[in-house]
Design a protein around this motif. Sequence first.
Motif, mmCIF file in Angstrom:
data_model
loop_
_atom_site.group_PDB
_atom_site.id
_atom_site.type_symbol
_atom_site.label_atom_id
_atom_site.label_comp_id
_atom_site.label_asym_id
_atom_site.label_seq_id
_atom_site.Cartn_x
_atom_site.Cartn_y
_atom_site.Cartn_z
ATOM 1 N N ARG A 77 -4.336 3.145 12.400
ATOM 2 C CA ARG A 77 -4.364 3.977 11.171
ATOM 3 C C ARG A 77 -5.566 4.799 11.372
ATOM 4 O O ARG A 77 -6.591 4.321 11.712
ATOM 5 N N ILE A 78 -5.422 6.004 11.150
ATOM 6 C CA ILE A 78 -6.636 6.923 11.032
ATOM 7 C C ILE A 78 -7.455 6.697 9.625
ATOM 8 O O ILE A 78 -6.597 7.131 8.516
ATOM 9 N N GLY A 79 -8.449 6.611 9.638
ATOM 10 C CA GLY A 79 -9.482 6.723 8.451
ATOM 11 C C GLY A 79 -9.515 8.001 7.954
ATOM 12 O O GLY A 79 -10.771 8.557 8.218
ATOM 13 N N ILE A 80 -8.893 8.459 7.308
ATOM 14 C CA ILE A 80 -8.774 9.846 6.609
ATOM 15 C C ILE A 80 -9.866 9.922 5.553
ATOM 16 O O ILE A 80 -9.666 9.141 4.514
ATOM 17 N N VAL B 292 0.943 -1.271 -0.091
ATOM 18 C CA VAL B 292 -0.104 0.170 0.062
ATOM 19 C C VAL B 292 0.772 1.137 -0.055
ATOM 20 O O VAL B 292 0.456 2.301 0.030
ATOM 21 N N THR B 293 2.118 1.276 -0.077
ATOM 22 C CA THR B 293 2.958 2.252 -0.316
ATOM 23 C C THR B 293 3.819 1.668 -1.602
ATOM 24 O O THR B 293 4.045 0.628 -1.813
ATOM 25 N N ARG B 294 4.933 2.866 -1.821
ATOM 26 C CA ARG B 294 5.684 2.685 -3.103
ATOM 27 C C ARG B 294 7.075 2.517 -2.471
ATOM 28 O O ARG B 294 8.247 2.879 -3.267
ATOM 29 N N ILE B 295 7.175 1.854 -1.137
ATOM 30 C CA ILE B 295 8.512 2.068 -0.627
ATOM 31 C C ILE B 295 8.892 0.533 -0.098
ATOM 32 O O ILE B 295 8.110 -0.216 0.244
ATOM 33 N N GLU B 296 9.986 -0.066 -0.621
ATOM 34 C CA GLU B 296 10.472 -1.504 -0.422
ATOM 35 C C GLU B 296 10.997 -1.390 1.111
ATOM 36 O O GLU B 296 11.644 -0.498 1.632
ATOM 37 N N VAL C 240 5.148 -0.135 15.404
ATOM 38 C CA VAL C 240 4.361 -1.034 14.733
ATOM 39 C C VAL C 240 3.001 -0.038 14.333
ATOM 40 O O VAL C 240 2.221 -0.189 14.932
ATOM 41 N N GLU C 241 2.962 0.353 12.927
ATOM 42 C CA GLU C 241 2.001 1.194 12.686
ATOM 43 C C GLU C 241 2.160 1.241 11.002
ATOM 44 O O GLU C 241 2.868 0.723 10.264
ATOM 45 N N PRO C 242 0.961 1.781 10.346
ATOM 46 C CA PRO C 242 -0.472 2.031 11.013
ATOM 47 C C PRO C 242 -1.291 0.636 11.261
ATOM 48 O O PRO C 242 -1.397 0.249 10.033
ATOM 49 N N VAL C 243 -1.678 0.372 12.197
ATOM 50 C CA VAL C 243 -2.602 -0.726 12.243
ATOM 51 C C VAL C 243 -4.038 -0.611 11.870
ATOM 52 O O VAL C 243 -4.617 0.306 12.170
ATOM 53 N N GLY C 244 -4.385 -1.499 10.942
ATOM 54 C CA GLY C 244 -5.723 -1.526 10.438
ATOM 55 C C GLY C 244 -6.614 -2.721 10.618
ATOM 56 O O GLY C 244 -5.747 -3.888 11.089
ATOM 57 N N PRO C 245 -7.831 -2.855 10.600
ATOM 58 C CA PRO C 245 -8.432 -4.398 10.690
ATOM 59 C C PRO C 245 -8.111 -5.268 10.068
ATOM 60 O O PRO C 245 -8.268 -6.388 10.547
ATOM 61 N N GLU C 246 -7.722 -4.764 9.064
ATOM 62 C CA GLU C 246 -7.238 -6.045 7.813
ATOM 63 C C GLU C 246 -5.926 -6.798 8.235
ATOM 64 O O GLU C 246 -5.447 -7.715 7.392
ATOM 65 N N HIS C 247 -5.168 -6.316 9.057
ATOM 66 C CA HIS C 247 -3.977 -6.700 9.213
ATOM 67 C C HIS C 247 -3.949 -8.158 10.026
ATOM 68 O O HIS C 247 -4.531 -8.152 11.218
ATOM 69 N N LEU D 111 -7.583 4.107 1.658
ATOM 70 C CA LEU D 111 -7.792 2.854 3.048
ATOM 71 C C LEU D 111 -8.814 3.260 3.771
ATOM 72 O O LEU D 111 -8.843 2.385 4.783
ATOM 73 N N SER D 112 -9.178 4.298 3.639
ATOM 74 C CA SER D 112 -10.570 4.884 4.516
ATOM 75 C C SER D 112 -11.491 3.904 4.611
ATOM 76 O O SER D 112 -12.103 3.707 5.829
ATOM 77 N N THR D 113 -11.981 3.157 3.523
ATOM 78 C CA THR D 113 -13.027 2.272 3.542
ATOM 79 C C THR D 113 -12.778 0.824 4.289
ATOM 80 O O THR D 113 -13.811 0.140 4.707
ATOM 81 N N GLN D 114 -11.431 0.870 4.668
ATOM 82 C CA GLN D 114 -11.083 -0.272 5.486
ATOM 83 C C GLN D 114 -11.574 -0.236 7.012
ATOM 84 O O GLN D 114 -11.620 -1.254 7.825
#
Length: 332
Positions: free
Chosen positions: A231-234, A173-177, A199-206, A239-242
């Motif tokens: 994770r804040i649902g901005i 979900v990022t462009r960083i390796e 350990v961040e940003p934690v979402g329900p799907e992790h 990812l806000s829909t997660q």
Amino acid sequence: MTTIKTIVDQALAGRQLEVAEIRALFAVPLFTEESSQIQLAARKMSEESSNGQAEVHGQVGVNSGPCPCDCGFCSFAASNRIFKKHRVEPLEDIIRKCLELQKAGANAIYLMATANFRLDQFLRIGKVVRQELKKEIPLIANIGDFGDQEAMALKETGFTGVYHAVRLGEGQVTRIEIQKRLNSFQAAAKAGLQLGTCVEPVGPEHSQDELVEKTIITRKARPVFSGAARRIGIPGTSLSTQGMVSEARMAHILAVVRLAMGLAIPGNCTHEPNVLGAIAGANLLWAEAGSNPRDTVNNTEHSRGYDVNRCQSIFSEAEWKVLEGPSRFFKL
């Protein structure tokens, strides 16, 4: 069969937990006796490792605008199109905000910039801020990835440490390796920069497996603090829909991370600040000003950002004593 209580007791006794044990702690259901044992033990470990004193660190965002790293959870991600123009805070405003945080009692000051912000410009800002702050207050950099030369430049400018993390979903979900993040950890260590991570940003799907993986990564980096942040649902981010993890669930997660880190790592953070997290072993919270990747305005102190007094009040509600003076997590 090893019980949860046995794992918890051994962590408190100083034994480093194994991967399977950390996974077992993450798997414990909320609102059970075992979850309460984990959170109580984490609080005890945090108190012991920090001499019973919590810290509030202040962070000032120096710029905003579309960032090509395109992290799906970030308001600066170019594809999220929330910040469409590049903007740099006036230097006098950055200095003022840093000094206000210091005066209010922040134990360390962070300067945060987007991953594509020019390092030479960041160093010029950092040099001036370092001159204005009390010499005993640590100055911490929160920037994109860097190599050995950049790390040495940060150290020579007067930065004590860096905040850097391998995020959940990194490279997906990022462009960083992930390796790029780990290389920055190594560069910081070589330069003598102390590391704070999370350990961040934690979402329900992790999954539990990914939480364990990132916990082990943070432990191997030998930071001065780790912890867990949700994770804040901005609105407007991909990812806000997660959805978001509850503060109750995050209290359990950060408690597991605390036990996995062990007594040698004094700090355990959570973000955004909340009482449940502080009760469950978080002994580090952040006050924020300027730009913020979890906000949609340029001056988060007028929106999502907490000030130092509010963070201190949260610790007071959780029966923590707050350190006065320079951070003991980051040592000059």
